[in-house]
Design a protein around this motif. Structure first.
Motif, PDB file in Angstrom:
ATOM      1  N   ALA A  21       5.832  -9.361  -6.239  1.00 40.52           N
ATOM      2  CA  ALA A  21       5.390  -7.971  -6.279  1.00 40.52           C
ATOM      3  C   ALA A  21       4.342  -7.680  -5.204  1.00 40.52           C
ATOM      4  O   ALA A  21       4.209  -6.558  -4.751  1.00 40.52           O
ATOM      5  CB  ALA A  21       4.823  -7.651  -7.657  1.00 40.52           C
ATOM      6  N   ASP A  22       3.581  -8.682  -4.790  1.00 42.75           N
ATOM      7  CA  ASP A  22       2.522  -8.489  -3.813  1.00 42.75           C
ATOM      8  C   ASP A  22       3.037  -8.292  -2.392  1.00 42.75           C
ATOM      9  O   ASP A  22       2.280  -7.922  -1.514  1.00 42.75           O
ATOM     10  CB  ASP A  22       1.569  -9.689  -3.826  1.00 42.75           C
ATOM     11  CG  ASP A  22       0.824  -9.805  -5.145  1.00 42.75           C
ATOM     12  OD1 ASP A  22       0.704  -8.781  -5.848  1.00 42.75           O
ATOM     13  OD2 ASP A  22       0.371 -10.914  -5.465  1.00 42.75           O
ATOM     14  N   SER A  23       4.314  -8.526  -2.144  1.00 41.24           N
ATOM     15  CA  SER A  23       4.834  -8.423  -0.789  1.00 41.24           C
ATOM     16  C   SER A  23       5.066  -6.985  -0.363  1.00 41.24           C
ATOM     17  O   SER A  23       5.193  -6.705   0.813  1.00 41.24           O
ATOM     18  CB  SER A  23       6.127  -9.212  -0.651  1.00 41.24           C
ATOM     19  OG  SER A  23       7.141  -8.603  -1.414  1.00 41.24           O
ATOM     20  N   LYS A  24       5.105  -6.047  -1.284  1.00 40.01           N
ATOM     21  CA  LYS A  24       5.337  -4.651  -0.955  1.00 40.01           C
ATOM     22  C   LYS A  24       4.004  -3.923  -0.804  1.00 40.01           C
ATOM     23  O   LYS A  24       3.073  -4.142  -1.572  1.00 40.01           O
ATOM     24  CB  LYS A  24       6.160  -3.973  -2.041  1.00 40.01           C
ATOM     25  CG  LYS A  24       7.580  -4.483  -2.109  1.00 40.01           C
ATOM     26  CD  LYS A  24       8.392  -3.686  -3.086  1.00 40.01           C
ATOM     27  CE  LYS A  24       9.811  -4.198  -3.116  1.00 40.01           C
ATOM     28  NZ  LYS A  24      10.620  -3.423  -4.054  1.00 40.01           N
ATOM     29  N   PRO A  25       3.914  -3.032   0.196  1.00 39.41           N
ATOM     30  CA  PRO A  25       2.688  -2.247   0.373  1.00 39.41           C
ATOM     31  C   PRO A  25       2.445  -1.346  -0.824  1.00 39.41           C
ATOM     32  O   PRO A  25       3.374  -0.867  -1.469  1.00 39.41           O
ATOM     33  CB  PRO A  25       2.977  -1.412   1.613  1.00 39.41           C
ATOM     34  CG  PRO A  25       4.108  -2.077   2.300  1.00 39.41           C
ATOM     35  CD  PRO A  25       4.891  -2.785   1.244  1.00 39.41           C
ATOM     36  N   LYS A  26       1.181  -1.087  -1.124  1.00 34.42           N
ATOM     37  CA  LYS A  26       0.816  -0.244  -2.254  1.00 34.42           C
ATOM     38  C   LYS A  26       0.691   1.219  -1.854  1.00 34.42           C
ATOM     39  O   LYS A  26       0.615   2.082  -2.700  1.00 34.42           O
ATOM     40  CB  LYS A  26      -0.493  -0.735  -2.856  1.00 34.42           C
ATOM     41  CG  LYS A  26      -0.374  -2.130  -3.434  1.00 34.42           C
ATOM     42  CD  LYS A  26      -1.685  -2.626  -3.978  1.00 34.42           C
ATOM     43  CE  LYS A  26      -1.525  -4.046  -4.485  1.00 34.42           C
ATOM     44  NZ  LYS A  26      -2.754  -4.616  -4.972  1.00 34.42           N
ATOM     45  N   LYS A  27       0.635   1.489  -0.535  1.00 35.55           N
ATOM     46  CA  LYS A  27       0.490   2.844  -0.033  1.00 35.55           C
ATOM     47  C   LYS A  27       1.617   3.139   0.941  1.00 35.55           C
ATOM     48  O   LYS A  27       2.296   2.251   1.406  1.00 35.55           O
ATOM     49  CB  LYS A  27      -0.830   2.987   0.736  1.00 35.55           C
ATOM     50  CG  LYS A  27      -2.062   2.616  -0.019  1.00 35.55           C
ATOM     51  CD  LYS A  27      -3.271   2.677   0.908  1.00 35.55           C
ATOM     52  CE  LYS A  27      -4.508   2.174   0.210  1.00 35.55           C
ATOM     53  NZ  LYS A  27      -5.649   2.136   1.105  1.00 35.55           N
ATOM     54  N   LYS A  28       1.747   4.422   1.281  1.00 35.11           N
ATOM     55  CA  LYS A  28       2.647   4.788   2.371  1.00 35.11           C
ATOM     56  C   LYS A  28       1.934   4.446   3.670  1.00 35.11           C
ATOM     57  O   LYS A  28       0.708   4.499   3.755  1.00 35.11           O
ATOM     58  CB  LYS A  28       2.959   6.279   2.327  1.00 35.11           C
ATOM     59  CG  LYS A  28       3.782   6.684   1.133  1.00 35.11           C
ATOM     60  CD  LYS A  28       4.084   8.162   1.186  1.00 35.11           C
ATOM     61  CE  LYS A  28       4.908   8.565  -0.020  1.00 35.11           C
ATOM     62  NZ  LYS A  28       5.238   9.992   0.030  1.00 35.11           N
ATOM     63  N   ALA A  32      -2.321   4.508   4.958  1.00 30.98           N
ATOM     64  CA  ALA A  32      -3.032   3.236   5.048  1.00 30.98           C
ATOM     65  C   ALA A  32      -3.939   3.230   6.280  1.00 30.98           C
ATOM     66  O   ALA A  32      -3.607   3.812   7.312  1.00 30.98           O
ATOM     67  CB  ALA A  32      -2.043   2.082   5.127  1.00 30.98           C
ATOM     68  N   GLU A  66      -2.499  -4.637   4.770  1.00 31.01           N
ATOM     69  CA  GLU A  66      -2.073  -3.780   3.656  1.00 31.01           C
ATOM     70  C   GLU A  66      -0.651  -4.098   3.195  1.00 31.01           C
ATOM     71  O   GLU A  66      -0.157  -3.513   2.249  1.00 31.01           O
ATOM     72  CB  GLU A  66      -2.153  -2.301   4.071  1.00 31.01           C
ATOM     73  CG  GLU A  66      -3.565  -1.800   4.265  1.00 31.01           C
ATOM     74  CD  GLU A  66      -4.307  -1.591   2.955  1.00 31.01           C
ATOM     75  OE1 GLU A  66      -3.653  -1.344   1.914  1.00 31.01           O
ATOM     76  OE2 GLU A  66      -5.540  -1.684   2.977  1.00 31.01           O
ATOM     77  N   GLY A  67       0.034  -4.997   3.924  1.00 33.73           N
ATOM     78  CA  GLY A  67       1.368  -5.417   3.505  1.00 33.73           C
ATOM     79  C   GLY A  67       2.509  -4.863   4.322  1.00 33.73           C
ATOM     80  O   GLY A  67       3.675  -5.074   3.977  1.00 33.73           O
TER      81      GLY A  67
END
Length: 70
Positions: A21-28, A32, A66-67
């Motif tokens: 789950a951590d591999s995807k960015p949390k923001k657009k 960022a 940020e991913g």
């Protein structure tokens, strides 16, 4: 016996294709790193892209943290 083997095959198949789950960015990407984005954009407008390589690279580093894959 057939049920045990089919259950084991079923249990291992999904885990091989699941990504962390951590591999995807949390923001657009547009939201960022606003600080580095602003500095980079202002520099490019005023001085041109060639003169702003350090700010461009700093923004890329921030986005990667940020991913994002940039």
């Amino acid at each position: 016996m057939g049920g045990i083997f089919s259950q084991q095959a079923h249990d291992t198949t999904p885990s091989a294709s699941v990504e962390p789950a951590d591999s995807k960015p949390k923001k657009k990407i547009c939201c960022a790193c606003p600080e580095t984005k602003k500095a980079r954009d202002e520099c490019i407008v005023e001085n041109g892209e060639a003169a702003c390589e350090k700010l461009i690279e700093a923004h890329k580093i921030c986005l990667r943290a940020e991913g994002f894959n940039v």
